[in-house]
Design a protein around this motif. Structure first.
Motif, PDB file in Angstrom:
ATOM      1  N   THR A  34      58.144  81.786  11.005  1.00 34.34           N
ATOM      2  CA  THR A  34      58.495  83.074  11.590  1.00 34.34           C
ATOM      3  C   THR A  34      59.840  83.154  12.123  1.00 34.34           C
ATOM      4  OG1 THR A  34      57.645  82.789  13.820  1.00 34.34           O
ATOM      5  CG2 THR A  34      56.174  83.925  12.082  1.00 34.34           C
ATOM      6  N   HIS A  35      60.807  82.093  12.052  1.00 35.35           N
ATOM      7  CA  HIS A  35      61.922  82.246  12.643  1.00 35.35           C
ATOM      8  C   HIS A  35      62.804  80.990  12.319  1.00 35.35           C
ATOM      9  CE1 HIS A  35      63.940  80.533  16.470  1.00 35.35           C
ATOM     10  NE2 HIS A  35      64.928  81.112  16.283  1.00 35.35           N
ATOM     11  N   TRP A  36      63.798  80.721  11.581  1.00 31.56           N
ATOM     12  CA  TRP A  36      64.226  79.383  10.773  1.00 31.56           C
ATOM     13  C   TRP A  36      65.501  79.617  10.363  1.00 31.56           C
ATOM     14  CZ3 TRP A  36      61.610  75.962   6.561  1.00 31.56           C
ATOM     15  CH2 TRP A  36      62.080  74.599   6.673  1.00 31.56           C
ATOM     16  N   HIS A  37      66.632  78.787  10.884  1.00 34.48           N
ATOM     17  CA  HIS A  37      68.017  79.098  10.627  1.00 34.48           C
ATOM     18  C   HIS A  37      67.998  78.025   9.424  1.00 34.48           C
ATOM     19  CE1 HIS A  37      68.248  81.321  14.131  1.00 34.48           C
ATOM     20  NE2 HIS A  37      67.858  80.497  14.987  1.00 34.48           N
ATOM     21  N   MET A  38      67.525  78.458   8.179  1.00 32.39           N
ATOM     22  CA  MET A  38      67.451  77.669   7.058  1.00 32.39           C
ATOM     23  C   MET A  38      69.287  77.290   6.702  1.00 32.39           C
ATOM     24  SD  MET A  38      64.437  79.563   5.491  1.00 32.39           S
ATOM     25  CE  MET A  38      63.953  78.387   4.154  1.00 32.39           C
ATOM     26  N   ILE A  95      62.773  86.680  20.008  1.00 30.33           N
ATOM     27  CA  ILE A  95      62.848  85.028  19.852  1.00 30.33           C
ATOM     28  C   ILE A  95      62.786  84.541  21.091  1.00 30.33           C
ATOM     29  CG2 ILE A  95      63.514  83.003  18.558  1.00 30.33           C
ATOM     30  CD1 ILE A  95      63.039  85.189  16.715  1.00 30.33           C
ATOM     31  N   HIS A  96      61.658  83.269  21.381  1.00 35.10           N
ATOM     32  CA  HIS A  96      61.759  82.782  22.537  1.00 35.10           C
ATOM     33  C   HIS A  96      60.920  83.485  23.683  1.00 35.10           C
ATOM     34  CE1 HIS A  96      63.780  79.462  20.314  1.00 35.10           C
ATOM     35  NE2 HIS A  96      64.969  80.230  20.550  1.00 35.10           N
ATOM     36  N   THR A  97      61.686  84.480  24.535  1.00 42.34           N
ATOM     37  CA  THR A  97      61.075  85.208  25.570  1.00 42.34           C
ATOM     38  C   THR A  97      60.433  84.067  26.721  1.00 42.34           C
ATOM     39  OG1 THR A  97      58.835  85.546  24.698  1.00 42.34           O
ATOM     40  CG2 THR A  97      60.952  87.004  24.178  1.00 42.34           C
TER      41      THR A  97
HETATM   42 ZN    ZN Z   1      66.808  80.456  16.741  1.00 40.03          ZN
END
Ligand code: ZN
Length: 478
Positions: A106-110, A290-292
């Protein structure tokens, strides 16, 4: 799982025969994938096949687990799931295999997987200065190589959906390169188009790349497998960002009708970031947070009330000392929640099974309780829960007739998986990429018998290595 299912599974596992030992054998479908010189290939055709004789974890509340089950797929769609289904098409025996939905990331700095395990042990070698420095030297082809490497790794390790969080869009060509890599590998994905590394926080991101993609998205979407979003800096980076900088970006995404994703309250010390976001009406069903990590009770309620989803990444949150994700708190609120890789520069291997295990383990550690979070709940976060958080749960995330066929088969006949006990615990705690025998995305078989069918891994790695060498040269880094 019910006790009867469990017992019959163990019996099935005990009866593992030669078929289970060698994996699902390579078929003519494999030969259909015509490789080209660039390491990519024409994607395999969507055919008709039945994976039979498997332990099927549907991740659907009513269908549950099916020992000795089968999944029938035709033209990319799941036609039937069950024990005594007629099936059809090519028969694929999966004795000794656990078949389940593909994992949803669900979140990846590819774009920065080129810098895998590059974040060092001193502050000046940390993740942020490293990717900012090298990121500014990347060409569109470097982005392509990095994202293709990531997407190939994703397929190889059992992910069938990834969220490419592209915050190094230096031109429209950079964004297009990211999308092209996703399409060439054949994975289901979202590309969230962002800003270039090194851009000052006093400047709004150029909207031209996002607008250019949005205008002609159908031609980029790989027949609807990829959707488009916007990666947004939000209200805070190193310091606060002014409304005249962030508001036009947010408004433009809303105008284009694309979902928005933003890092917020990323560390325990980054407090009071969710409340201003909520008060400025910058949260909603179309916004992923993201994160929170630092969310307090009021802020958790704001997230719930806004309808926003959350992505946590314990593999990086623990690695860089952000803190523990608040998984139980969010689940208690009913907040749509997914788990993510975040960046291979920090995680090294990007095996989502391992990150899901960390998610479960961090919940148990925080609670001082071995039984705080079940293995099955962690697998839910990696499948149907993640799909819900990305808004794709009506299409994928569980094995149900009518959904698209995104599924994997895990071969339990391996030293690190034998002997089989409880399937949910085993899959969560033991699965490595080498155990993922078969991967199907939208009915296309992209891995079979433990081998990628449409990608030459040697070429993908060699070309990524050459791209990194070029970036190092231009950065004057030795
Ligand atoms: Zn990130």
């Amino acid at each position: 799982m019910c006790e009867i299912c469990r017992r019959s599974f163990i019996r099935g596992a005990a009866a593992l025969g030669a078929a289970g030992a060698t994996g699902i054998s390579v078929s003519p479908l494999l030969a259909q994938a015509r490789r080209d010189a660039a390491g990519g290939a024409r994607l395999p055709a969507r055919g008709e096949f039945t994976i039979a004789n498997a332990y099927v974890m549907t991740m659907d509340a009513s269908l549950g687990d099916i020992a000795g089950g089968a999944v029938h797929v035709r033209n990319g769609e799941i036609v039937a799931v069950g024990k005594d289904i007629a099936g059809g098409g090519q028969h694929m025996d999966a004795n000794g295999m656990i078949v389940m939905p593909g994992l949803v990331e669900t979140h990846w700095h590819m774009w920065n997987t080129l810098f895998r395990s590059f974040a060092g042990d001193k502050p000046e070698e940390g993740y942020f200065p490293t990717v900012a420095r090298f990121g500014q030297q990347m060409t569109p082809d470097d982005i392509y190589q990095s994202t293709r490497l990531s997407a190939a790794e994703a397929i190889n390790s059992g992910m069938t959906f990834v969220h490419s969080w592209c915050h190094n869009v230096r031109s429209t060509a950079h964004a297009e390169a990211d999308v092209r890599a996703l399409a060439d590998v054949g994975i289901r994905a979202r590309h969230s188009c962002g800003w270039p590394q090194g851009m000052p926080d006093t400047q709004s991101a150029d909207q031209a790349p996002l607008e250019s993609l949005a205008k002609d998205w159908k031609s980029w979407s790989n027949e609807g497998l990829i959707d488009l979003g916007m990666s947004w800096r939000g209200q805070f980076r190193a310091g606060p960002i002014k409304p005249e900088v962030y508001q036009p970006e947010f408004d433009n995404a809303r105008k284009l009708g694309v979902p928005i994703t933003v890092h917020v309250a990323s560390t325990r010390r980054a407090v009071n970031q969710i409340t201003p976001l909520y008060n400025a009406k910058l949260m909603g069903k179309d916004v992923q947070l993201i994160h929170t990590i630092s969310a307090n009770a009021d802020e958790l309620e704001m997230i719930r009330a806004s309808g926003a989803s959350v992505s946590v990444s314990p593999g990086t949150e623990l690695r860089v000392g952000y803190g523990y994700p608040q998984i139980s708190e969010m689940l208690a609120k009913g907040i749509p929640l997914g788990v993510s890789i975040d960046t291979s520069a920090l995680t090294g291997s990007s095996n989502l099974f391992a990150v899901l295990k960390l998610a479960r383990d961090s919940e148990n550690a925080r609670a001082g309780n071995e039984f705080k979070m079940t293995a099955r709940k962690a697998l839910e976060l990696g499948t149907i829960g993640g799909a819900r958080s990305m808004g794709v749960d009506r299409k994928v995330g569980s094995l149900v007739p009518g959904k698209r066929a995104d599924l994997i088969a895990i071969n339990t006949n391996a030293l690190n998986m034998g002997v089989v006990t409880d399937p949910a615990h085993l899959v969560l705690e033991a699965t490595g990429p080498e155990n993922v025998d078969t991967v199907v995305v939208d009915g296309r078989i992209l891995k079979r018998g433990g081998k990628l069918t449409a990608i030459n891994p040697g070429t993908v790695v060699a070309e990524a290595r050459a791209a990194l060498a070029g970036v190092r040269e231009r950065t004057k880094w030795r």
